[in-house]
Design a protein around this motif. Structure first.
Motif, PDB file in Angstrom:
ATOM      1  N   GLU A   1      -8.396  -2.485  -0.143  1.00  0.00           N
ATOM      2  CA  GLU A   1      -9.423  -3.499   0.128  1.00  0.00           C
ATOM      3  C   GLU A   1      -8.804  -4.759   0.729  1.00  0.00           C
ATOM      4  OE1 GLU A   1     -11.566  -3.864  -3.577  1.00  0.00           O
ATOM      5  OE2 GLU A   1     -13.107  -2.487  -2.845  1.00  0.00           O
ATOM      6  N   ALA A   2      -7.595  -5.115   0.279  1.00  0.00           N
ATOM      7  CA  ALA A   2      -6.920  -6.295   0.822  1.00  0.00           C
ATOM      8  C   ALA A   2      -6.418  -6.040   2.240  1.00  0.00           C
ATOM      9  CB  ALA A   2      -5.758  -6.701  -0.084  1.00  0.00           C
ATOM     10  N   LEU A   3      -5.974  -4.818   2.506  1.00  0.00           N
ATOM     11  CA  LEU A   3      -5.442  -4.453   3.812  1.00  0.00           C
ATOM     12  C   LEU A   3      -6.545  -4.362   4.855  1.00  0.00           C
ATOM     13  CD1 LEU A   3      -2.902  -3.584   5.397  1.00  0.00           C
ATOM     14  CD2 LEU A   3      -3.365  -1.238   4.661  1.00  0.00           C
ATOM     15  N   ASN A   4      -7.569  -3.579   4.510  1.00  0.00           N
ATOM     16  CA  ASN A   4      -8.705  -3.399   5.421  1.00  0.00           C
ATOM     17  C   ASN A   4      -9.856  -2.793   4.633  1.00  0.00           C
ATOM     18  OD1 ASN A   4     -10.586  -2.631   7.336  1.00  0.00           O
ATOM     19  ND2 ASN A   4      -9.073  -1.843   8.767  1.00  0.00           N
TER      20      ASN A   4
ATOM     21  N   TYR B   1       0.837  -1.196   0.000  1.00  0.00           N
ATOM     22  CA  TYR B   1       0.000   0.000   0.000  1.00  0.00           C
ATOM     23  C   TYR B   1       0.878   1.255   0.000  1.00  0.00           C
ATOM     24  CZ  TYR B   1      -3.804   3.182   1.160  1.00  0.00           C
ATOM     25  OH  TYR B   1      -4.715   4.205   1.140  1.00  0.00           O
ATOM     26  N   LYS B   2       1.915   1.250   0.821  1.00  0.00           N
ATOM     27  CA  LYS B   2       2.814   2.403   0.922  1.00  0.00           C
ATOM     28  C   LYS B   2       3.524   2.644  -0.411  1.00  0.00           C
ATOM     29  CE  LYS B   2       6.610   4.346   3.547  1.00  0.00           C
ATOM     30  NZ  LYS B   2       7.656   4.170   4.504  1.00  0.00           N
ATOM     31  N   ILE B   3       3.981   1.591  -1.051  1.00  0.00           N
ATOM     32  CA  ILE B   3       4.649   1.717  -2.347  1.00  0.00           C
ATOM     33  C   ILE B   3       3.681   2.289  -3.384  1.00  0.00           C
ATOM     34  CG2 ILE B   3       5.617   0.406  -4.291  1.00  0.00           C
ATOM     35  CD1 ILE B   3       6.830  -1.488  -2.107  1.00  0.00           C
ATOM     36  N   ALA B   4       2.463   1.782  -3.405  1.00  0.00           N
ATOM     37  CA  ALA B   4       1.460   2.278  -4.358  1.00  0.00           C
ATOM     38  C   ALA B   4       1.151   3.757  -4.103  1.00  0.00           C
ATOM     39  CB  ALA B   4       0.189   1.437  -4.279  1.00  0.00           C
ATOM     40  N   LEU B   5       1.019   4.139  -2.833  1.00  0.00           N
ATOM     41  CA  LEU B   5       0.721   5.527  -2.483  1.00  0.00           C
ATOM     42  C   LEU B   5       1.876   6.442  -2.891  1.00  0.00           C
ATOM     43  CD1 LEU B   5      -1.174   7.565  -1.171  1.00  0.00           C
ATOM     44  CD2 LEU B   5      -0.085   7.043   1.025  1.00  0.00           C
ATOM     45  N   GLU B   6       3.096   6.048  -2.594  1.00  0.00           N
ATOM     46  CA  GLU B   6       4.265   6.857  -2.955  1.00  0.00           C
ATOM     47  C   GLU B   6       4.397   6.985  -4.474  1.00  0.00           C
ATOM     48  OE1 GLU B   6       7.471   4.909  -0.913  1.00  0.00           O
ATOM     49  OE2 GLU B   6       6.969   5.844   1.010  1.00  0.00           O
ATOM     50  N   THR B   7       4.131   5.908  -5.184  1.00  0.00           N
ATOM     51  CA  THR B   7       4.247   5.935  -6.638  1.00  0.00           C
ATOM     52  C   THR B   7       3.157   6.805  -7.243  1.00  0.00           C
ATOM     53  OG1 THR B   7       5.181   3.711  -6.578  1.00  0.00           O
ATOM     54  CG2 THR B   7       4.439   4.519  -8.712  1.00  0.00           C
TER      55      THR B   7
ATOM     56  N   TRP C   1      -0.723   6.694 -15.900  1.00  0.00           N
ATOM     57  CA  TRP C   1      -0.001   6.075 -14.791  1.00  0.00           C
ATOM     58  C   TRP C   1      -0.582   6.473 -13.439  1.00  0.00           C
ATOM     59  CZ3 TRP C   1       2.350   1.855 -15.526  1.00  0.00           C
ATOM     60  CH2 TRP C   1       2.889   1.587 -16.774  1.00  0.00           C
ATOM     61  N   GLN C   2      -1.050   7.699 -13.307  1.00  0.00           N
ATOM     62  CA  GLN C   2      -1.716   8.101 -12.064  1.00  0.00           C
ATOM     63  C   GLN C   2      -2.945   7.231 -11.824  1.00  0.00           C
ATOM     64  OE1 GLN C   2      -3.062  12.200 -11.911  1.00  0.00           O
ATOM     65  NE2 GLN C   2      -4.516  11.694 -10.307  1.00  0.00           N
ATOM     66  N   SER C   3      -3.744   7.031 -12.868  1.00  0.00           N
ATOM     67  CA  SER C   3      -4.946   6.200 -12.753  1.00  0.00           C
ATOM     68  C   SER C   3      -4.590   4.761 -12.405  1.00  0.00           C
ATOM     69  CB  SER C   3      -5.745   6.236 -14.057  1.00  0.00           C
ATOM     70  OG  SER C   3      -6.180   7.538 -14.327  1.00  0.00           O
ATOM     71  N   ARG C   4      -3.526   4.269 -13.002  1.00  0.00           N
ATOM     72  CA  ARG C   4      -3.100   2.902 -12.721  1.00  0.00           C
ATOM     73  C   ARG C   4      -2.763   2.734 -11.241  1.00  0.00           C
ATOM     74  NH1 ARG C   4       0.964  -0.923 -10.946  1.00  0.00           N
ATOM     75  NH2 ARG C   4       0.499  -2.786 -12.115  1.00  0.00           N
ATOM     76  N   TRP C   5      -2.001   3.663 -10.673  1.00  0.00           N
ATOM     77  CA  TRP C   5      -1.599   3.554  -9.274  1.00  0.00           C
ATOM     78  C   TRP C   5      -2.750   3.838  -8.325  1.00  0.00           C
ATOM     79  CZ3 TRP C   5       2.076   0.579  -8.052  1.00  0.00           C
ATOM     80  CH2 TRP C   5       3.109   0.356  -8.959  1.00  0.00           C
ATOM     81  N   GLU C   6      -3.700   4.675  -8.726  1.00  0.00           N
ATOM     82  CA  GLU C   6      -4.883   4.869  -7.885  1.00  0.00           C
ATOM     83  C   GLU C   6      -5.711   3.584  -7.822  1.00  0.00           C
ATOM     84  OE1 GLU C   6      -6.670   8.462  -9.396  1.00  0.00           O
ATOM     85  OE2 GLU C   6      -5.307   9.700  -8.200  1.00  0.00           O
ATOM     86  N   ARG C   7      -5.767   2.875  -8.930  1.00  0.00           N
ATOM     87  CA  ARG C   7      -6.477   1.586  -8.944  1.00  0.00           C
ATOM     88  C   ARG C   7      -5.749   0.567  -8.066  1.00  0.00           C
ATOM     89  NH1 ARG C   7     -10.774  -1.035  -8.246  1.00  0.00           N
ATOM     90  NH2 ARG C   7     -10.686  -3.117  -9.090  1.00  0.00           N
ATOM     91  N   ARG C   8      -4.421   0.531  -8.144  1.00  0.00           N
ATOM     92  CA  ARG C   8      -3.644  -0.376  -7.290  1.00  0.00           C
ATOM     93  C   ARG C   8      -3.856  -0.038  -5.814  1.00  0.00           C
ATOM     94  NH1 ARG C   8      -3.306  -4.852  -8.497  1.00  0.00           N
ATOM     95  NH2 ARG C   8      -4.991  -4.207  -9.798  1.00  0.00           N
ATOM     96  N   LEU C   9      -3.952   1.261  -5.496  1.00  0.00           N
ATOM     97  CA  LEU C   9      -4.245   1.672  -4.112  1.00  0.00           C
ATOM     98  C   LEU C   9      -5.610   1.157  -3.670  1.00  0.00           C
ATOM     99  CD1 LEU C   9      -2.906   5.310  -3.979  1.00  0.00           C
ATOM    100  CD2 LEU C   9      -2.296   3.472  -2.411  1.00  0.00           C
ATOM    101  N   HIS C  10      -6.565   1.259  -4.557  1.00  0.00           N
ATOM    102  CA  HIS C  10      -7.916   0.763  -4.270  1.00  0.00           C
ATOM    103  C   HIS C  10      -7.870  -0.728  -3.927  1.00  0.00           C
ATOM    104  CE1 HIS C  10     -12.386   0.657  -5.261  1.00  0.00           C
ATOM    105  NE2 HIS C  10     -12.061  -0.613  -5.241  1.00  0.00           N
ATOM    106  N   VAL C  11      -7.192  -1.497  -4.761  1.00  0.00           N
ATOM    107  CA  VAL C  11      -7.095  -2.944  -4.559  1.00  0.00           C
ATOM    108  C   VAL C  11      -6.320  -3.265  -3.278  1.00  0.00           C
ATOM    109  CG1 VAL C  11      -6.105  -5.068  -5.528  1.00  0.00           C
ATOM    110  CG2 VAL C  11      -7.346  -3.475  -7.013  1.00  0.00           C
TER     111      VAL C  11
END
Length: 166
Positions: free
Chosen positions: A93-96, A15-21, A80-90
């Motif tokens: 959901e997996a985290l909490n 999650y942290k990597i996705a947020l930073e990216t 790329w922003q949209s891609r990483w926002e989607r990864r954050l979403h996923v």
């Protein structure tokens, strides 16, 4: 032994990597846009300073190329922003699944923003601006529109320049 990143990284780390990216992509979007805005403005200044000069048409064509590149760079950055926002979403959901920062639906997002605006109790012009905020203009879309405006400007100036040469 698996080579999947999920096996060696915790969900929080992912999650942290996705947020930073994602944040890096937004920062790069604005840096690139500022670069192209300044470059377009400089070329436009040169174009208008060279009024009636043989350099006007080449400057216009150069400005058009810059504006087209700007539009494409904006679109690529938004991809790329949209891609990483989607990864954050996923990842969220997996985290909490209860967190709902990037995984909120539009109804919940709009409710949050409306409650925030209602809490501020604005009046007058601020209340009008609050209405604009609730319509969620996209800042990256506005920058894409600005690059399109420069494309239209350059095409118009090139046409006028070509017509004036006849």
């Amino acid at each position: 032994m698996s080579d999947r990143p999920e096996d060696s990284l915790s969900k929080k780390e992912i999650y942290k990597i996705a947020l930073e990216t994602r944040n890096m992509e937004i920062d790069l979007f604005w840096k690139r846009s500022n670069y192209f805005l300044v470059l377009n403005t400089a070329v436009a200044a040169g174009f208008f300073l060279k009024a009636g000069d043989d350099h006007q048409l080449p400057l216009g064509l150069f400005g058009l190329i810059i504006a087209l590149l700007w539009l494409f760079v904006n679109a690529g950055g938004k991809f790329w922003q949209s891609r990483w926002e989607r990864r954050l979403h996923v990842a969220e959901e997996a985290l909490n699944p209860e967190i709902k920062l990037f995984s909120s639906d539009w109804a919940e997002i709009n409710k949050d923003v409306k409650e925030s605006i209602d809490f501020s109790k604005h009046s007058g012009i601020r209340k009008c601006l609050d209405y604009l905020v609730l319509n969620k203009p996209s800042v990256s879309f506005m920058m894409e529109l600005l690059s399109i405006a420069f494309i239209i400007l350059w095409v118009s100036l090139i046409i006028l320049e070509v017509l004036s040469c006849k």
